[in-house]
Scaffold this active site. Sequence first.
Site, PDB file in Angstrom:
ATOM      1  N   LYS A 142      26.978  50.054  -5.055  1.00 34.00           N
ATOM      2  CA  LYS A 142      27.793  50.367  -3.878  1.00 34.00           C
ATOM      3  C   LYS A 142      29.274  50.165  -4.204  1.00 34.00           C
ATOM      4  CE  LYS A 142      28.883  48.582   0.779  1.00 34.00           C
ATOM      5  NZ  LYS A 142      28.496  47.677   1.889  1.00 34.00           N
ATOM      6  N   ASP A 191      36.144  47.847   3.067  1.00 42.16           N
ATOM      7  CA  ASP A 191      35.291  48.093   4.222  1.00 42.16           C
ATOM      8  C   ASP A 191      35.918  47.478   5.468  1.00 42.16           C
ATOM      9  OD1 ASP A 191      33.310  48.504   6.048  1.00 42.16           O
ATOM     10  OD2 ASP A 191      31.865  47.099   5.151  1.00 42.16           O
ATOM     11  N   LYS A 230      35.743  45.866  12.004  1.00 42.52           N
ATOM     12  CA  LYS A 230      35.381  44.460  11.811  1.00 42.52           C
ATOM     13  C   LYS A 230      36.415  43.564  12.481  1.00 42.52           C
ATOM     14  CE  LYS A 230      32.991  44.754   7.338  1.00 42.52           C
ATOM     15  NZ  LYS A 230      31.707  44.244   7.839  1.00 42.52           N
ATOM     16  N   ASP A 239      33.815  44.717  -1.448  1.00 41.27           N
ATOM     17  CA  ASP A 239      32.648  45.509  -1.070  1.00 41.27           C
ATOM     18  C   ASP A 239      32.281  46.555  -2.131  1.00 41.27           C
ATOM     19  OD1 ASP A 239      30.618  45.677   0.759  1.00 41.27           O
ATOM     20  OD2 ASP A 239      31.598  47.174   2.031  1.00 41.27           O
ATOM     21  N   ASP A 259      29.999  50.575  10.589  1.00 41.98           N
ATOM     22  CA  ASP A 259      30.123  49.462   9.648  1.00 41.98           C
ATOM     23  C   ASP A 259      28.875  49.324   8.765  1.00 41.98           C
ATOM     24  OD1 ASP A 259      31.315  47.380   8.374  1.00 41.98           O
ATOM     25  OD2 ASP A 259      31.031  45.913   9.990  1.00 41.98           O
ATOM     26  N   ARG A 268      24.641  51.716   3.163  1.00 37.35           N
ATOM     27  CA  ARG A 268      23.391  52.478   3.061  1.00 37.35           C
ATOM     28  C   ARG A 268      23.654  53.986   3.128  1.00 37.35           C
ATOM     29  NH1 ARG A 268      21.244  49.250   8.246  1.00 37.35           N
ATOM     30  NH2 ARG A 268      22.750  47.772   7.396  1.00 37.35           N
TER      31      ARG A 268
END
Length: 498
Positions: A267, A272, A279, A290, A349, A353
């Site tokens: 990833k 992020d 966030k 991240d 967020d 995936r």
Amino acid sequence: MEFSIKRTSPEKQRSACVVVGVFESRKLTGAAALIDEAANHYLSDIVRRGDMDGKAGSTRLLHDVPSTRCDRVLLVGLGKEKEFGDKEYGAAIRSAFKALNETGAADGTLFLTETGVKKRSLAWRIRQAAIIAQETAYRFEQFKSKRNEVRHPLRKVIFAIDRSDELALAEEALAQGLAIAEGVALARNLGNLPGNVCTPGYLAETALELAREHALECQILERANMEALGMHSLLSVAKGSHQPPKLIVLHYLGGAQDEKPLVLVGKGITFDSGGISLKPGLEMDEMKFDMCGAASVLGTLKAVAQMKLPLNLTVLVPTSENMPGGAASKPGDIVTSMSGQTIEILNTDAEGRLVLCDALTYAERFKPETVIDVATLTGACVIALGHVASGLFANREGLARDLLHAGEEAYDRAWHLPLWDEYQDLLKSNFADMANIGGRAGGSISAACFLSRFTGKFDWAHLDIAGTAWKSGADKGATGRPVPLLTHYLLKRAGKLI
Ligand code: BES
Ligand code: MN
Ligand code: ZN
């Protein structure tokens, strides 16, 4: 730092510092006893008087020990002899290097790798010592205008062995340890870089550089390529950012031509923010980490290429920023992944995936033997396992077992979590084939379940490194995990784990 292996005895070794161990029972290790004998009980007197109690992690620096040829002797406490295992050995090596770095010694000869560790071979002890030595020497100061100059840096390290017939084996283990350490350092450097430097473009440049350095095949898929492939899930994450996303593809071909590759997917979210599902501000800076999954697969590739392992390894890095913006994906948006399955983005967020699923589908074209993805995927994994173990999921029991074992061997441990069908229900969506979130309960598991829907065609494992890829607080920084776990797994697969 320069490393070498030598068969030598401690009392005869010319060195700025000779390093030997003492157990808590006040028992001297073999090497310490040899110095003690030559020096007319100098060491045992110190121990008897209570100036060195052998407690794990303690050190005592001695100067001008009689009848030796070294300037200093560093005593390192090893703790209880009966309990001397992986953890204690690692702690002893770590304290030895910390103490060595604080002395004026430019070189050191360590007699610690001679000491037996429960169930561990000489090769294991040397490999681990090399990794830990480099880990303690690591600094990330490129953005400091005044660097912390080490006044007397340690330049040469000798790991002493007591049998010359083990020289070749020890040298091979040392080379492996140093290669792994380089992989770890690359992963840490990439992780520590700020988000305004380490962008998707920067990761792509790093991949191209790695490819040049190690004669790898490298391809960078741009937005247009991804559009043509139908990677709308990956692309949906990049919509709020000014940084163009990339899909990095690297091939290391060390195995037979017809041998199926092992694929690592990392990833690579270079920052992020959460996107429209923004966030909270507290510690948001840490979301520059991240991309540590990406960093770890690149680091692993570097180590593998340096060790010239006889296997074929492909590395995929889907990389993007996750930012809010006028064009950003919104909660409720529905996208079609490359697999054809549709996804309702209920929370922007949960972007990891979304980029991983298209990379996993892309992996199918390489007819992989095994696919392992590595991701700072869920805060829930930190709640479940803290900062000690990475979360491990797999669709094959044997693969999970091998990875757990590699983690033990490397002292970079993982813990197996379930992927049972019942958890799949959490991803139900009223409007698409699945939702991208499954609620707070079992958050790491529903994230892994999401990925599992894109991995039907191969053996697959997923490592959630949200709790292990970096440290917060005073020691804030990337750890380089799970490069040690992955490299040990690959060493074993290549039949080179000595
Ligand atoms: N990168 C984060 C996961 C993360 C959070 C790692 C904190 C380490 C520390 C990931 O993209 C994320 O935001 N996950 C969400 C998922 C949720 C919206 C279902 C999370 O864990 O809160
Ligand atoms: Mn996120
Ligand atoms: Zn994320």
